[in-house]
Design a protein around this motif. Structure first.
Motif, PDB file in Angstrom:
ATOM      1  N   GLY A 326       0.791  -1.237   0.000  1.00  0.00           N
ATOM      2  CA  GLY A 326       0.000   0.000   0.000  1.00  0.00           C
ATOM      3  C   GLY A 326       0.817   1.277   0.000  1.00  0.00           C
ATOM      4  N   LEU A 327       2.112   1.187  -0.240  1.00  0.00           N
ATOM      5  CA  LEU A 327       2.967   2.376  -0.259  1.00  0.00           C
ATOM      6  C   LEU A 327       2.482   3.372  -1.308  1.00  0.00           C
ATOM      7  CD1 LEU A 327       5.898   3.450   0.767  1.00  0.00           C
ATOM      8  CD2 LEU A 327       6.638   2.664  -1.479  1.00  0.00           C
ATOM      9  N   LEU A 328       2.375   4.644  -0.913  1.00  0.00           N
ATOM     10  CA  LEU A 328       2.030   5.719  -1.837  1.00  0.00           C
ATOM     11  C   LEU A 328       3.022   6.862  -1.677  1.00  0.00           C
ATOM     12  CD1 LEU A 328      -1.826   6.416  -1.868  1.00  0.00           C
ATOM     13  CD2 LEU A 328      -0.463   5.149  -3.530  1.00  0.00           C
ATOM     14  N   ALA A 329       3.455   7.430  -2.796  1.00  0.00           N
ATOM     15  CA  ALA A 329       4.351   8.586  -2.737  1.00  0.00           C
ATOM     16  C   ALA A 329       3.664   9.779  -2.087  1.00  0.00           C
ATOM     17  CB  ALA A 329       4.816   8.946  -4.141  1.00  0.00           C
ATOM     18  N   GLU A 330       2.331   9.823  -2.150  1.00  0.00           N
ATOM     19  CA  GLU A 330       1.587  10.968  -1.611  1.00  0.00           C
ATOM     20  C   GLU A 330       1.369  10.914  -0.106  1.00  0.00           C
ATOM     21  OE1 GLU A 330       0.021  10.068  -5.822  1.00  0.00           O
ATOM     22  OE2 GLU A 330       0.636   8.962  -4.036  1.00  0.00           O
ATOM     23  N   ASN A 331       1.782   9.848   0.544  1.00  0.00           N
ATOM     24  CA  ASN A 331       1.495   9.650   1.963  1.00  0.00           C
ATOM     25  C   ASN A 331       1.903  10.855   2.809  1.00  0.00           C
ATOM     26  OD1 ASN A 331       0.674   8.331   4.309  1.00  0.00           O
ATOM     27  ND2 ASN A 331       2.400   6.919   4.360  1.00  0.00           N
ATOM     28  N   ALA A 332       3.146  11.277   2.667  1.00  0.00           N
ATOM     29  CA  ALA A 332       3.644  12.391   3.484  1.00  0.00           C
ATOM     30  C   ALA A 332       2.866  13.664   3.214  1.00  0.00           C
ATOM     31  CB  ALA A 332       5.133  12.609   3.228  1.00  0.00           C
ATOM     32  N   ALA A 333       2.546  13.916   1.956  1.00  0.00           N
ATOM     33  CA  ALA A 333       1.822  15.140   1.605  1.00  0.00           C
ATOM     34  C   ALA A 333       0.411  15.141   2.179  1.00  0.00           C
ATOM     35  CB  ALA A 333       1.777  15.296   0.088  1.00  0.00           C
ATOM     36  N   ILE A 334      -0.249  13.988   2.131  1.00  0.00           N
ATOM     37  CA  ILE A 334      -1.597  13.878   2.696  1.00  0.00           C
ATOM     38  C   ILE A 334      -1.561  14.188   4.186  1.00  0.00           C
ATOM     39  CG2 ILE A 334      -3.465  12.253   3.194  1.00  0.00           C
ATOM     40  CD1 ILE A 334      -2.572  10.760   0.599  1.00  0.00           C
ATOM     41  N   LEU A 335      -0.597  13.617   4.871  1.00  0.00           N
ATOM     42  CA  LEU A 335      -0.481  13.822   6.315  1.00  0.00           C
ATOM     43  C   LEU A 335      -0.122  15.271   6.639  1.00  0.00           C
ATOM     44  CD1 LEU A 335       1.440  10.547   7.256  1.00  0.00           C
ATOM     45  CD2 LEU A 335      -1.026  10.957   7.311  1.00  0.00           C
ATOM     46  N   GLU A 336       0.822  15.835   5.881  1.00  0.00           N
ATOM     47  CA  GLU A 336       1.222  17.227   6.116  1.00  0.00           C
ATOM     48  C   GLU A 336       0.031  18.161   5.947  1.00  0.00           C
ATOM     49  OE1 GLU A 336       4.497  20.428   4.374  1.00  0.00           O
ATOM     50  OE2 GLU A 336       3.439  19.090   3.000  1.00  0.00           O
ATOM     51  N   LYS A 337      -0.734  17.968   4.899  1.00  0.00           N
ATOM     52  CA  LYS A 337      -1.880  18.830   4.625  1.00  0.00           C
ATOM     53  C   LYS A 337      -2.921  18.744   5.744  1.00  0.00           C
ATOM     54  CE  LYS A 337      -5.284  19.899   1.034  1.00  0.00           C
ATOM     55  NZ  LYS A 337      -5.796  19.528  -0.316  1.00  0.00           N
ATOM     56  N   THR A 360      14.109  11.779   1.085  1.00  0.00           N
ATOM     57  CA  THR A 360      13.052  12.721   1.455  1.00  0.00           C
ATOM     58  C   THR A 360      12.496  13.449   0.242  1.00  0.00           C
ATOM     59  OG1 THR A 360      14.226  13.012   3.554  1.00  0.00           O
ATOM     60  CG2 THR A 360      12.454  14.546   3.096  1.00  0.00           C
ATOM     61  N   SER A 361      13.292  13.570  -0.811  1.00  0.00           N
ATOM     62  CA  SER A 361      12.779  14.204  -2.027  1.00  0.00           C
ATOM     63  C   SER A 361      11.632  13.409  -2.631  1.00  0.00           C
ATOM     64  CB  SER A 361      13.904  14.384  -3.054  1.00  0.00           C
ATOM     65  OG  SER A 361      14.319  13.139  -3.595  1.00  0.00           O
ATOM     66  N   LEU A 362      11.520  12.121  -2.293  1.00  0.00           N
ATOM     67  CA  LEU A 362      10.381  11.334  -2.754  1.00  0.00           C
ATOM     68  C   LEU A 362       9.080  11.875  -2.167  1.00  0.00           C
ATOM     69  CD1 LEU A 362      11.855   7.715  -2.428  1.00  0.00           C
ATOM     70  CD2 LEU A 362      11.789   9.173  -4.452  1.00  0.00           C
ATOM     71  N   ALA A 363       9.155  12.420  -0.949  1.00  0.00           N
ATOM     72  CA  ALA A 363       7.970  13.047  -0.357  1.00  0.00           C
ATOM     73  C   ALA A 363       7.595  14.311  -1.118  1.00  0.00           C
ATOM     74  CB  ALA A 363       8.231  13.365   1.115  1.00  0.00           C
ATOM     75  N   VAL A 364       8.608  15.043  -1.586  1.00  0.00           N
ATOM     76  CA  VAL A 364       8.349  16.242  -2.389  1.00  0.00           C
ATOM     77  C   VAL A 364       7.684  15.831  -3.703  1.00  0.00           C
ATOM     78  CG1 VAL A 364       9.398  18.235  -3.511  1.00  0.00           C
ATOM     79  CG2 VAL A 364      10.290  17.439  -1.318  1.00  0.00           C
ATOM     80  N   ARG A 365       8.165  14.753  -4.311  1.00  0.00           N
ATOM     81  CA  ARG A 365       7.526  14.245  -5.524  1.00  0.00           C
ATOM     82  C   ARG A 365       6.065  13.922  -5.265  1.00  0.00           C
ATOM     83  NH1 ARG A 365       9.418   8.623  -7.996  1.00  0.00           N
ATOM     84  NH2 ARG A 365      11.432   9.650  -8.034  1.00  0.00           N
ATOM     85  N   GLY A 366       5.774  13.439  -4.064  1.00  0.00           N
ATOM     86  CA  GLY A 366       4.401  13.096  -3.714  1.00  0.00           C
ATOM     87  C   GLY A 366       3.535  14.276  -3.349  1.00  0.00           C
ATOM     88  N   GLY A 367       4.101  15.484  -3.349  1.00  0.00           N
ATOM     89  CA  GLY A 367       3.299  16.672  -3.105  1.00  0.00           C
ATOM     90  C   GLY A 367       3.598  17.404  -1.817  1.00  0.00           C
ATOM     91  N   MET A 368       4.525  16.902  -1.006  1.00  0.00           N
ATOM     92  CA  MET A 368       4.886  17.601   0.220  1.00  0.00           C
ATOM     93  C   MET A 368       5.652  18.865  -0.122  1.00  0.00           C
ATOM     94  SD  MET A 368       6.894  15.953   3.499  1.00  0.00           S
ATOM     95  CE  MET A 368       6.341  16.359   5.156  1.00  0.00           C
ATOM     96  N   THR A 369       5.460  19.921   0.656  1.00  0.00           N
ATOM     97  CA  THR A 369       6.218  21.137   0.417  1.00  0.00           C
ATOM     98  C   THR A 369       7.681  20.914   0.766  1.00  0.00           C
ATOM     99  OG1 THR A 369       5.882  21.975   2.671  1.00  0.00           O
ATOM    100  CG2 THR A 369       4.190  22.520   1.027  1.00  0.00           C
ATOM    101  N   GLU A 370       8.567  21.656   0.127  1.00  0.00           N
ATOM    102  CA  GLU A 370       9.990  21.508   0.451  1.00  0.00           C
ATOM    103  C   GLU A 370      10.262  21.929   1.888  1.00  0.00           C
ATOM    104  OE1 GLU A 370      13.061  22.658  -2.125  1.00  0.00           O
ATOM    105  OE2 GLU A 370      12.095  21.946  -3.954  1.00  0.00           O
TER     106      GLU A 370
END
Length: 892
Positions: A326-337, A360-370
């Motif tokens: 279930g790994l998603l690149a967007e995970n960190a961005a969803i949580l941050e938002k 950590t740049s993979l989280a940025v790819r998933g939509g997390m802010t830098e």
């Protein structure tokens, strides 16, 4: 004397002014220790806005001042070191590491992370197994990590006590962080890993239910234990004669958890496992960090409601075990938002500490802010470890832990220049000994054998996608593939110089025209797609996807035939699964062709094949079969069969030579056979005939120099065509490889250095050294036995740039040069008229981790469309149980 007194007075005044602003109550630094200042192009303090032309003032291991150079008043006597192009960030904080307890090289003698004598191990301490001379610690410093939570592994229900350390000193006592706010952590786990006791030892726990029950039972015992001690102390205070309870070393750390002196770091992946961990934490009222939290996005509302922090392990690909699918690149961005406190960890050696910024740049790819991504590896983890009053940001009064970079933190073109702990430089890339820990080769007998350093590669000039509004007049047909036009800010053809503001016309799955936009007329009403950048479809020259599945269960593992070490008759065609979910993932990352190989276990592993990544059947996906024969030399094949040959490298080469000799004899007998009296068929020998006739190459997987030379020796003896695969130490014998004119299918650039004895000398500059000698080189993702289950080929290509390869040369290793090695370059590997239209469209620099693949096109048909992917709800974006064979989001 008066001058010194004046300086002390200035320092005391500065400290008096700044400390109340920082909110810290710490003793000022010793004014007799030397003071220094660093002025850099940009400071990212994390606790505030970026500072252009900033300065940091340090004394006695503490930050005295930080701010714009024009605003900070510095003592007249302080020398200011000026690095106008440098970027300063806080020292990185890793909340989940196994440095020192799983030391390099990864051999049994260094495996001290899991005490597997029983499922409950509360009393054991990482403190007692941490090896301060683990090369991984130096590698972590090369990656900018200054503080880590070193933990036992996740094989147990309760794994033991973690230790918070700074990566300094020669003893664990010197490394340990002593602070009144915390005594460290406790490792716990649920899910697949602790259930291993049931699978492998036939003892509890067999189920998730039992895992939770065992954990609850231990905390109930700890609560009762604490009550007995409380009663004893009360009786003593009342003057009563009383006998103290017997000490229980297994329960004492659990009492510290109940008293909230120790934080529980809970290994969990699946959403239900996250909920179970939080349920237990609520029952016993302890502080909790959810580690890994692969499916946190599925329970984000619960995390927000409970104000539950998470520490994510970001893998290159899903799979490796069922709970990581279930790994998603967007995970960190969803949580941050949503407002969840997010940290990112290495789980070293699962991901390497030296690559934490890249990870950590993979989280940025998933939509997390830098900004959020940087906070996730600095201030947020410091808070989780209750150390944010000392580390995690650049503020007056905090420890002087900081890192100097030569560019933006999350760019592939940036690197760590220097790392400081307590104001002392602990890594300096200008020193070759330190640099070797960043790029590999640190364990060589002499650093004179290590090529480089090479000058850093400059980033590509930014280009934008052409605007659709000014493309052409009239209505455009919907894009479905087949015949269409692609407009791009830059086209990387892999056959010449990049084309700026370029056009590709595709007709019936082939490239009809390609060139500058000004020279090509797009037919009216032709469907048009746009992208910032375009490359040829990526070609993975060493993959096991299709044979080794995402779930890593016996049902989807078909890469290694364990019945014996000689298996030339085996064909990947008969094991290749066109519906393997990982093929969906490859398509989403721009991979259009793979060279599927058997696994690493057998001396002769079987026949390889080249396949498209999209299609309904293996036959329709096959481009070239057989493409080669895989031979494995070295530690994997010599130890695969306990008590049976081969047990040594001598035995490995003997079996190989013996089989080739027997195949020669078989071929001679067939040629000499009388009409009507054929020789009895032998499929193993028949599979070797095309090799002996020079029609099919042998791909020899070898890492160590002696194995590489053995492979070349055997190829000469039997006059067979050969390509080297893996080739960890190929750079050490590059001249011999060049002389023999042998192509090389290299290991993944980010191969875990020291994960085995054979990879101890893994070096990021391997591809650079070989290509400089005109050796044909491609980069493959190779075989992964755990997580991640495969790698991102684009990332491995990009990391070769860090090793000194130019962007153009790096791209060629996974396009045209790869196609030539696989003998498919007439139709694949470059963007030229008449070739198959395998294209990858990107929204930015294809070498940057934060860039997205917008669309992947195989033979003129889209097999991945990010726009369609983004329309899916998050739970539909995870890896499917079964692929539809034509691409994610294209067949919903």
């Amino acid at each position: 004397m008066m001058h010194s007194l004046a300086r002390i007075g200035w320092l005391a005044l500065l400290w008096k002014m700044l400390l109340p602003m920082s909110g810290f109550a710490q003793a000022p630094p010793n004014p007799t220790e030397p003071m220094f200042a660093l002025r850099v192009g940009q400071i990212l303090p994390v606790s505030g806005e970026p500072i252009r032309d900033g300065v940091l003032l340090v004394q006695g291991g503490k930050i005295l001042a930080v701010g714009p150079f024009a605003s900070v008043q510095l003592p007249a006597t302080v020398a200011v070191r000026h690095l106008p192009d440098a970027v300063m960030i806080p020292g990185l904080v890793d909340t989940h590491s196994h440095l020192g307890v799983y030391s390099r090289p990864g051999i049994a003698a260094n495996s001290d992370g899991n005490e597997m004598s029983g499922p409950v191990q509360s009393g054991i301490r990482a403190l007692d197994a941490l090896y301060p001379d683990d090369p991984g610690i130096r590698m972590a410093l090369a990656g900018g990590i200054t503080t880590a939570n070193v933990m036992p592994g996740s094989g147990n229900v309760i794994g033991g006590q973690t230790i918070y350390v700074k990566l300094r000193g020669a003893t664990v006592e010197a490394m340990a962080i002593v602070d009144p706010r915390t005594v460290g952590g406790l490792k716990m786990a649920n899910g697949e890993n602790p259930k291993g006791y049931g699978r492998t030892k036939s003892q509890a726990p067999f189920t998730r239910m039992k895992v939770a029950a065992m954990q609850r039972e231990q905390f109930i015992r700890a609560r009762e234990y604490a009550q007995r001690w409380t009663k004893h102390r009360e009786e003593l205070a009342a003057g009563m004669k009383t006998t103290p309870p017997d000490r229980d070393l297994d329960l004492e750390p659990l009492v510290e958890v109940l008293e909230r002196k120790r934080t529980v770091h809970f290994h969990c992946h699946r959403a239900d496992d996250l909920l179970t961990a939080m349920r237990i934490a609520e029952e016993f009222q302890f502080d909790l960090v959810l580690q890994h939290a692969t499916e946190a996005y599925r329970v984000v509302d619960e995390l927000v409601r409970r104000k539950q922090p998470v520490s994510l392990t970001l893998l290159d690909s899903p799979g490796g075990k069922a709970e990581a699918v279930g790994l998603l690149a967007e995970n960190a961005a969803i949580l941050e938002k949503a407002g969840v406190a997010v940290s990112v960890n290495t789980d070293d050696p699962v991901t390497e500490s030296r690559f934490l910024l890249r990870t950590t740049s993979l989280a940025v790819r998933g939509g997390m802010t830098e900004a959020g991504a940087l906070r996730s590896i600095t201030l947020n983890p410091a808070k989780l470890m209750r150390l944010d009053h000392r580390i995690g940001s650049l503020e007056p009064g905090k420890d002087a832990d900081f890192v100097l970079l030569n560019g933006s933190p999350f760019s592939i073109y940036s690197a760590v220049l220097e790392t400081y702990i307590d104001g002392k430089k602990v890594f300096d890339a200008s020193q070759k000994r330190d640099w070797a820990y960043r790029v590999g080769g640190f364990a060589l007998s002499s650093l004179d054998r290590l090529p480089g350093p090479f000058p850093p590669v400059k980033p590509l000039e930014k280009v934008d996608a052409p605007a659709m509004a000014r493309l052409q007049d009239g209505e455009q047909k919907e894009f479905v593939g087949g015949t269409f036009a692609v407009l791009a800010g830059r086209i990387h053809t892999a056959a010449g110089e990049p084309i700026r503001d370029g056009v590709i016309l595709v007709e019936n799955g082939k490239i009809a025209q390609i060139g500058p936009r000004a020279k090509i007329v797009i037919p009216k009403e032709m469907p048009v797609v746009t992208a910032a950048e375009v490359t040829p479809g990526l070609i993975d020259t060493h993959s096991v996807v299709g044979l080794s599945g995402a779930y890593n269960s016996p049902a989807d593992q078909d890469q290694d035939e364990r019945s014996g070490p000689i298996q030339p008759a085996l064909r990947v065609l008969d094991s290749f699964n066109p519906n393997e979910p990982l093929l969906d993932f490859l398509r989403s990352e721009g991979v259009t062709v793979i060279h599927a190989m058997p696994g690493p276990v057998n001396v002769i592993a079987g026949q390889t094949g080249v396949f498209r990544t999209a299609g309904r059947t293996p036959e329709k996906m096959a481009i070239r079969f057989p493409a080669g024969l895989l031979v494995n030399l070295g530690e994997n094949s010599k130890g695969a069969y306990a008590g049976r040959m081969p047990l040594t490298r001598m035995g490995v080469t003997h079996l190989l030579r013996k089989q080739l000799t027997e195949a020669q004899a078989y071929r001679a007998k067939k040629q000499a056979a009388e009409p009507g009296k054929p020789v009895a068929r032998n499929l193993d020998h028949e599979a070797l005939e095309p090799v002996l006739e020079g029609k099919v190459p042998v791909f020899v997987s070898a890492n160590r120099v002696d194995d590489i030379l053995s492979a070349m020796r055997i190829a000469r003896e039997f006059q067979i065509p050969m390509a080297l695969a893996s080739g960890t130490e190929a750079f050490l014998v590059a001249d011999a490889i060049a002389e023999a004119k042998i192509p090389v299918v290299l290991h993944p650039t980010m191969q875990r250095a020291g994960s085995t004895m054979e990879t101890l000398h893994s070096y990021l500059g391997n591809a650079k050294v070989l290509t400089d000698r005109k050796i044909p080189v491609s980069i493959g993702t190779s075989y992964e036995g755990y997580v991640p289950k495969t790698r991102v080929l684009r990332s491995e290509m990009a990391m070769a740039i860090v090793g000194g390869l130019s962007p153009d040369a790096a791209l060629r290793t996974v396009t045209i040069d790869a196609a030539r090695i696989l003998n498919i370059s007439e139709q694949y590997g470059s963007l030229e008229v008449g070739k198959v239209a395998d294209l990858v469209l990107y929204d930015g620099d294809p070498f940057e981790n934060a860039t997205h693949v917008q669309m992947t096109i195989v033979a003129g048909k889209p097999v991945f469309n990010r726009a369609e992917y983004l329309k899916l709800p998050f739970e539909r974006r995870m890896l499917p149980a079964i692929s539809n064979g034509i691409g994610c989001c294209m067949g919903w």
